[in-house]
Design an enzyme around this catalytic site. Sequence first.
Site, PDB file in Angstrom:
ATOM      1  N   SER A   1     -11.144 -29.414 -89.298  1.00  0.00           N
ATOM      2  CA  SER A   1     -12.402 -29.200 -88.581  1.00  0.00           C
ATOM      3  C   SER A   1     -13.607 -29.357 -88.850  1.00  0.00           C
ATOM      4  O   SER A   1     -14.431 -30.548 -89.811  1.00  0.00           O
ATOM      5  CB  SER A   1     -12.081 -27.694 -87.727  1.00  0.00           C
ATOM      6  OG  SER A   1     -13.710 -28.353 -86.877  1.00  0.00           O
TER       7      SER A   1
ATOM      8  N   ASP B   1      -6.318 -32.328 -78.816  1.00  0.00           N
ATOM      9  CA  ASP B   1      -7.484 -31.394 -79.575  1.00  0.00           C
ATOM     10  C   ASP B   1      -8.080 -30.621 -78.652  1.00  0.00           C
ATOM     11  O   ASP B   1      -9.621 -31.283 -78.444  1.00  0.00           O
ATOM     12  CB  ASP B   1      -8.015 -31.244 -81.104  1.00  0.00           C
ATOM     13  CG  ASP B   1      -8.201 -31.641 -82.119  1.00  0.00           C
ATOM     14  OD1 ASP B   1      -8.460 -29.746 -81.615  1.00  0.00           O
ATOM     15  OD2 ASP B   1      -7.911 -31.067 -83.142  1.00  0.00           O
TER      16      ASP B   1
ATOM     17  N   HIS C   1      -5.755 -27.787 -82.336  1.00  0.00           N
ATOM     18  CA  HIS C   1      -6.282 -28.033 -82.706  1.00  0.00           C
ATOM     19  C   HIS C   1      -5.658 -27.834 -84.584  1.00  0.00           C
ATOM     20  O   HIS C   1      -5.734 -27.071 -85.187  1.00  0.00           O
ATOM     21  CB  HIS C   1      -7.674 -27.197 -83.086  1.00  0.00           C
ATOM     22  CG  HIS C   1      -8.974 -26.815 -83.401  1.00  0.00           C
ATOM     23  ND1 HIS C   1      -9.214 -28.041 -83.794  1.00  0.00           N
ATOM     24  CD2 HIS C   1      -9.785 -26.587 -84.634  1.00  0.00           C
ATOM     25  CE1 HIS C   1     -10.371 -28.681 -84.485  1.00  0.00           C
ATOM     26  NE2 HIS C   1     -10.932 -26.521 -85.049  1.00  0.00           N
TER      27      HIS C   1
END
Length: 539
Positions: free
Chosen positions: A252, A480, A508
């Site tokens: 991320s 995602d 995710h």
Amino acid sequence: MTRFARSLPLLTAGALLLTAACSAETRTEERPSPSPSAGDEPGGGGPEGADGGAAADAPVLDPLPEEIPADLQPYYEQELTWRGCPGVPGFQCAMLTVPLDYESVDPADDIQLTVTRARAGGADRLGALLMNPGGPGASAVEFAQDAANYIFPAEVREQYDMVGLDARGTGGSEPIECLTGPEMDATTQVDRTPDDEEEMQALLTAHEEFAAGCQANSGRLLEHISTIESARDMDVLRSVLGDERLHYVGFSYGTKLGAVYAGLFPQRVGHLVLDAAVDPRLSTLDLDREQAGGFETAFRSFAADCASRRSCPLGPEGGDDASANLLAFFAELDATPLETGQDRPLTESLATTGVAMALYSESLWSELRLALTAAMDDGDGAPLLALADAYNEREPDGSYGTTMFAFPAISCLDSPAATTTPEEVLAQLPDYEEASPTFGRDFAWATLLCGVWPVEPSGTPLTIPAAGADPILVIGTTRDPATPFAWAEGLADQLQSGILLTYDGDGHGAYGGGNGCVDAVVNDYLLANTTPEEGASCP
């Protein structure tokens, strides 16, 4: 949240596992000899207006000079004092000293960053493998200690030290402080989708009080927690650990941190895995709006799964009907919050947070379905409140973790705000609601926090070619919620050595999540220096 600290979402700054066959072919790359380097803060242009400019206009992040400046030599040559980490067998802990301001080094202003490591178990050690779970603001130290043993297989842990470095302003590294627990309770209950002038002012006031609290309790540190500065800290740690190249796995926001490192120090790039990628070229406005669309996509997947079950509180149709039913439920909460068995009722804002939290991982869909059933059918808001508390890092004693503070502090420093006034938000609402009928309004109003932030942004959207870096593995998941797949395509495209691996799935982040194909590609890259062919994908 997804697995451990990696679950900490990359949302707007104000938004407060199965085996499969692998279709990816690989090729082996020979690596040139390393060329250590460091230098001064890069240039690259200033802010380009309220939305930071279009992706195509983002200035290029240039590498730093290779020679380490004399005033930084003591930091690069320091020796760490390693001790056992209390309550965490197998890991050592230490403190790394770095300058507060790399542009004006003053040892009197030095800050201390927390580092942890578990030594490689085998004789053929390849180096240290740094990791970052994202956020921004999640603790890499906690992530390494909690998750390294199950995300990384034994063969990787045999050849790499597992290393976590809490970035400046996060975890145990001079953490940003903003509000007390009771103050945060009040903040998380404020209506984030105001319906009239009075509610708009209440939301703006809450943002202003939060920002003022951060300034009062964190001071000058707020000016020096940018991603560029944290990337430079990682290079200091690389040197201190004795590695000529940085090996790194970031999830991320951690992909942005890794990409910035590659842009600043391309000749020091070892194995870099960037999973659930962020496109650093995008303006804050584009990031927020596209992320709202990502959550809409994830919600539609959840709703379709929910509708296929024997009983779904959102109805049997999924799609637009599910969105309309959820919005109707939110509207009921806006008028009358639900009891939770605590002195904190389930408000519309907390319910929205709880729903978003569960969209991070398909493994949480059943929990979300049960929580929505309890709230919508039985009038019990406790399960959704528990999901919201997990997102917000609220502990049973009423205290909060540091991520909700570090998150906006880093985000607002890295890029100009998307909006600065309620009027600007109102003008942008149609675009947000088009991107996400379910969550668009919440995302749009969340952008106001950076608009009242007490520190001017020092960063801007950036194009990162990282010319000369060895192959960098970028992973994108097609559905995602927090980092839309297009961002992974954008990051891999701008990195001259970027190689994209597509995971066709939900959730995710992909590596370590149980997909045998993704895990095999990453492990082969880390251990055998093999990279997937162009267009590689995992089902």
